[in-house]
Design a protein around this motif. Structure first.
Motif, PDB file in Angstrom:
ATOM      1  N   ILE A 102      80.061 -64.886  76.100  1.00  0.00           N
ATOM      2  CA  ILE A 102      80.180 -64.801  77.556  1.00  0.00           C
ATOM      3  C   ILE A 102      81.607 -65.195  77.898  1.00  0.00           C
ATOM      4  N   SER A 103      82.289 -64.347  78.639  1.00  0.00           N
ATOM      5  CA  SER A 103      83.666 -64.658  78.995  1.00  0.00           C
ATOM      6  C   SER A 103      83.825 -64.554  80.505  1.00  0.00           C
ATOM      7  N   THR A 104      85.045 -64.354  80.943  1.00  0.00           N
ATOM      8  CA  THR A 104      85.292 -64.440  82.380  1.00  0.00           C
ATOM      9  C   THR A 104      86.312 -63.405  82.816  1.00  0.00           C
ATOM     10  N   GLY A 155      84.874 -63.206  88.456  1.00  0.00           N
ATOM     11  CA  GLY A 155      83.733 -62.572  87.816  1.00  0.00           C
ATOM     12  C   GLY A 155      83.512 -63.073  86.412  1.00  0.00           C
ATOM     13  N   GLY A 156      82.380 -62.652  85.823  1.00  0.00           N
ATOM     14  CA  GLY A 156      82.047 -63.024  84.461  1.00  0.00           C
ATOM     15  C   GLY A 156      81.700 -61.805  83.649  1.00  0.00           C
ATOM     16  N   THR A 157      81.712 -61.960  82.337  1.00  0.00           N
ATOM     17  CA  THR A 157      81.383 -60.841  81.449  1.00  0.00           C
ATOM     18  C   THR A 157      80.467 -61.318  80.333  1.00  0.00           C
ATOM     19  N   LYS A 170      79.428 -53.326  73.963  1.00  0.00           N
ATOM     20  CA  LYS A 170      78.876 -53.207  75.300  1.00  0.00           C
ATOM     21  C   LYS A 170      79.222 -54.432  76.145  1.00  0.00           C
ATOM     22  N   VAL A 171      79.575 -54.194  77.405  1.00  0.00           N
ATOM     23  CA  VAL A 171      79.966 -55.271  78.322  1.00  0.00           C
ATOM     24  C   VAL A 171      79.241 -55.102  79.646  1.00  0.00           C
ATOM     25  N   ILE A 172      78.746 -56.202  80.178  1.00  0.00           N
ATOM     26  CA  ILE A 172      78.176 -56.244  81.524  1.00  0.00           C
ATOM     27  C   ILE A 172      79.028 -57.198  82.350  1.00  0.00           C
ATOM     28  N   CYS A 173      79.371 -56.788  83.573  1.00  0.00           N
ATOM     29  CA  CYS A 173      80.201 -57.621  84.449  1.00  0.00           C
ATOM     30  C   CYS A 173      79.360 -58.248  85.552  1.00  0.00           C
ATOM     31  N   TYR A 174      79.648 -59.495  85.840  1.00  0.00           N
ATOM     32  CA  TYR A 174      78.895 -60.286  86.811  1.00  0.00           C
ATOM     33  C   TYR A 174      79.835 -60.825  87.893  1.00  0.00           C
ATOM     34  N   THR A 175      79.235 -61.360  88.932  1.00  0.00           N
ATOM     35  CA  THR A 175      80.038 -61.955  90.001  1.00  0.00           C
ATOM     36  C   THR A 175      80.647 -63.287  89.573  1.00  0.00           C
ATOM     37  N   SER A 176      80.084 -63.920  88.547  1.00  0.00           N
ATOM     38  CA  SER A 176      80.643 -65.180  88.038  1.00  0.00           C
ATOM     39  C   SER A 176      80.178 -65.388  86.614  1.00  0.00           C
ATOM     40  N   THR A 177      80.875 -66.243  85.883  1.00  0.00           N
ATOM     41  CA  THR A 177      80.464 -66.594  84.526  1.00  0.00           C
ATOM     42  C   THR A 177      79.146 -67.355  84.546  1.00  0.00           C
TER      43      THR A 177
END
Length: 805
Positions: free
Chosen positions: A244-246, A255-257, A106-113
């Motif tokens: 946590i990656s990018t 973005g971040g992941t 499972k992965v969630i994407c963000y606006t930044s790390t």
């Protein structure tokens, strides 16, 4: 006791980076009208790019650009809505693709790390967990851990990649916590080094409570299957590993992941993960580029790009080895660090490389230790082998030039970073030059220095006259506790005619590294010191001592040999530091910037704020009413009248030069009360013999303040009486009478009165309680110190205690 202004970690960063900005090596504005990854345009010149982290060069890939444009046309520039309400189709598509990159996890994407860390740490960490931070884990991980600490989670720190220390901390805390989280980077951003995943696997197997949390932003793209990153390739994710990656850096966009194998962690974070729910999602433009990049990562193209970068890395590693440059980075990452030593050398070195038409980064204190700064650069697919040859040739030529130009030794710098300098026939190293025009005198006791010579320079500077130094040496010698024994080191530099150009003294002592930290930080650290008395303490060589404050250096800046005398001072400090095995050096207390402080900064010392000092340039007054007439503020006058003058008849005031053994014990106990209650300037307690020894010296006196009603001794002031100044240095108080009889305010009045009665020109009121001293017309003067440490672990650990109530 009143609070004081404290040095702040950010102030140190501000001073260092502002200086770098002024020298044109940081915070540089570029001027290019378009960017293809290869060059920056700076001040009208094109500089080859060795500074960005787009390792695979995907930021200019046509598929990413097209994807960004396509989604912008379809969905506009933003969706101004929380994900908690609507998750747009392009975010759904992106997260599904990223899940495929990470083998269905499972992965969630963000606006930044950074937002990813804030979200995930706040969601998955519990008060009954323990967080152990690697010393060099990225700030974006450390910051949300401070918030976790506010909510009751214990946060500790281990030295960088010190797995023995990590395991010891795991063992010590294993039965105290539900889970233990070790938080680290997958690829460390400064030196490009990698964690030892073999040892971490062993620890995971050995300790079921251990969990790993990695920031693998710098490993994404160029490493691993599907470009999923170094840590995922080595460890993967499971119920005890979170990554946590990018979407930035090697991935080519923004973005971040967060990658989860634990379905409940994923569910809780997805439902409400802090900024995931209360801030905007990725813009269509960013998501479009990320979708295109994810598709590249799921294709065979990713392995072609990785191979091209690995080929460049191999070539770079070979060139660096051939040029014998002090590269302390891992050969397995595209981040490089070339050690150059002192900050001033690094600035010179970086400036020279910039002038050669090559853009590189600067790495200085506090990111790295003062004497271990260097040039940092990154390698991307935008670079060519010709670029690599140009850069390594330039570094090989300019590094020794920069070192020599700044007065350091090439061989010393190489040794500092663990490298052996391969000498060439035409390679001349800077060697210390004996200046025949100067005579350097070094002493380890004031008894070996002529009193008249010393007092000519220092008799009116607080309590550091010849007699004052004799008292100090006697107090801090032959004691049982190591922190109560100081070494004394004096230097006097003369010209051939015996005229003094420079003189000062240093003390070697065990310092509490939180000496000027906020009080709440020192209180936390003191709790640990109950079991470990020397926790976060360092052997320190400091100008002056912790038994005095003021101007500790005599210098004739008009003398033609003054600059050479300063060189002698630095040689003396360097030699003495090694002799006493100190790890920290401090120059203090400087009231304003000067040529000397500029030189100190150039030598790699970091400027930091010290507590203010307070000085009264005594206007003569005969009665308290005369004093009131001098004070313009009615509010201040009323305060002094109410709490000091109106209570004068309640106190018996005695001035003593000699005291009994019983009085010495009482005086010390009163001082101990103040020391135990005051964390604002945190240092080890003075030896108990201090009052007895001071009473042997005629320059010292004691203001004894007792209650007339019961003869109870409630305050004492230890004061040094100079020819033209008065220096009340130490205050002791009975805290049972602080509120009822305002004994501290009475002690303050008596200090000021005594300096006036003795008709002294100046009364030095010292540190702390600025507001109280200003009432008596004291001039509050900011002071600074200059700090150099061998390594930054203790400072970073102290910083990790901040922001906690």
């Amino acid at each position: 006791m009143a609070k004081i202004n404290h040095n702040n970690y950010l102030d140190v960063v501000d001073n260092m980076w502002t200086s770098a900005k002024e020298k044109g090596i940081m915070h540089i504005n570029s001027e290019e009208q378009s960017f293809n990854g290869e060059k920056f345009r700076i001040k009208g010149r094109d500089l080859i790019n060795f500074g960005t982290c787009g390792y695979l060069g995907l930021e200019i890939h046509p598929d990413l650009i097209a994807g960004s444009i396509e989604l912008t046309k379809k969905f506009g520039t933003q969706l101004s809505m929380s994900r908690a309400y609507i998750r747009p189709p392009y975010i759904q598509e992106l997260e599904e693709l990223m899940s495929q990159v990470f083998d269905g996890n499972k992965v969630i994407c963000y606006t930044s790390t950074s937002n990813a860390h804030i979200s995930v740490i706040a969601t998955i960490i519990k008060p009954d967990d323990l967080i152990i931070l690697d010393q060099q884990v990225h700030f974006s991980v450390q910051f949300p851990c401070k918030n976790a600490k506010l909510l009751g989670t214990e946060v500790k720190m281990v030295r960088h990649s010190n797995y023995e220390m990590l395991e010891e901390m795991i063992r010590e805390n294993y039965n105290k916590y539900n889970r233990i989280w070790y938080m680290a980077d997958g690829v460390y951003s400064m030196h490009g080094d990698l964690p030892d995943t073999t040892i971490l696997k062993q620890l995971l197997n050995k300790y079921p409570k251990l969990h790993l949390y990695f920031d693998d932003a710098h490993g994404m793209g160029w490493a691993g299957k599907n470009g999923a990153g170094y840590i995922y390739e080595q460890l993967g994710v499971n119920e005890r590993i979170v990554i946590i990656s990018t979407l930035a850096k090697g991935f080519g966009c923004v973005g971040g992941t967060a990658i989860f194998a634990d379905s409940e962690m994923y569910r809780r974070t997805d439902i409400f993960g802090g900024p995931l729910s209360y801030s905007h999602p990725l813009s269509p433009a960013s998501a479009g580029a990320a979708i295109a990049s994810a598709k590249i990562h799921l294709s065979n193209d990713i392995y072609t790009y990785q191979a091209e970068l690995r080929d460049l890395m191999h070539y770079m590693n070979g060139c660096l080895k051939e040029k014998n440059l002090p590269n302390i980075s891992s050969p397995d990452s595209p981040i490089y660090f070339i050690g150059s030593g002192l900050n001033k050398v690094t600035r010179n070195f970086v400036h020279r490389i910039l002038q050669q038409g090559i853009y590189v980064n600067t790495a200085t204190f506090p990111v790295v230790p003062n004497d271990k700064s260097g040039l940092r650069f990154t390698l991307t697919r935008h670079n060519t082998k010709a670029d690599i040859e140009l850069l390594t040739d330039a570094m090989a030529y300019h590094l020794p030039k920069a070192i020599e130009e700044e007065g350091d030794c090439v061989e010393r710098v190489y040794q500092e970073f663990g490298f052996h300098l391969k000498k060439k026939a035409n390679n001349s190293l800077i060697k210390p030059i004996n200046n025949s025009n100067l005579v350097v005198e070094e002493y380890t006791s004031i008894h070996d220095i002529n009193p008249a010579d010393w007092d000519c320079m220092f008799q009116d500077r607080g309590n550091i006259s010849h007699s004052g130094m004799r008292a100090m040496e006697e107090i801090f010698s032959d004691n049982e506790k190591p922190e109560e024994n100081w070494s004394f080191h004096y230097i006097i530099v003369r010209d051939k005619a015996a005229k003094v150009i420079l003189a000062t003294f240093f003390t070697g002592a065990i310092y509490k590294d939180d000496i000027v930290a906020p009080e709440n930080v020192s209180k936390q650290i003191e709790e640990v010191r109950k079991a470990d008395p020397y926790y976060l303490c360092s052997k320190t060589l400091a100008m002056g001592s912790l038994f005095c404050e003021g101007d500790f250096i005599y210098q004739d800046t008009q003398h033609p040999e003054w600059r050479n005398s300063v060189n002698c001072l630095f040689d003396f400090v360097s030699k003495t530091k090694k002799e006493i095995k100190a790890t920290t050096v401090i120059f203090r207390d400087f009231e304003k910037e000067s040529i000397l402080t500029q030189i100190i900064e150039e030598e790699g010392f970091a400027k930091m704020r010290m507590p203010n000092t307070n000085v009264i340039q005594n206007p003569k007054w005969e009665t308290p009413d005369d004093l009131m007439a001098l004070i313009k503020s009615k509010k201040k006058r009323d305060n002094i009248k109410q709490y000091a003058i109106r209570n004068l008849d309640k106190f018996e005031i005695k001035i003593k030069n000699e005291i009994t053994d019983k009085e010495a014990i009482l005086y010390f106990n009163l001082f101990e009360n103040v020391k135990k209650a005051n964390y604002s300037y945190n240092f080890f307690q003075y030896p108990a013999k201090m009052p007895e020894i001071l009473s042997k010296y005629k320059e010292w006196e004691f203001i004894e303040i007792s209650l007339k009603e019961n003869n109870q001794l409630v305050a004492v002031v230890f004061s040094y009486v100079g020819d033209h100044h008065y220096c009340p240095l130490i205050v002791g108080l009975d805290y049972n009478y602080i509120d009822s009889h305002h004994v501290y305010k009475q002690a303050m009045f008596q200090m000021v009165k005594r300096g006036n009665d003795l008709n002294k020109k100046i009364t030095y009121l010292g540190l702390t309680a600025d507001f109280e001293k200003q009432k008596y017309l004291a001039l509050t003067i900011p002071t600074w110190a200059y700090l150099k440490v061998d390594e930054t672990y203790n400072l970073e650990l102290i910083e990790s205690y901040s922001n906690v109530g």
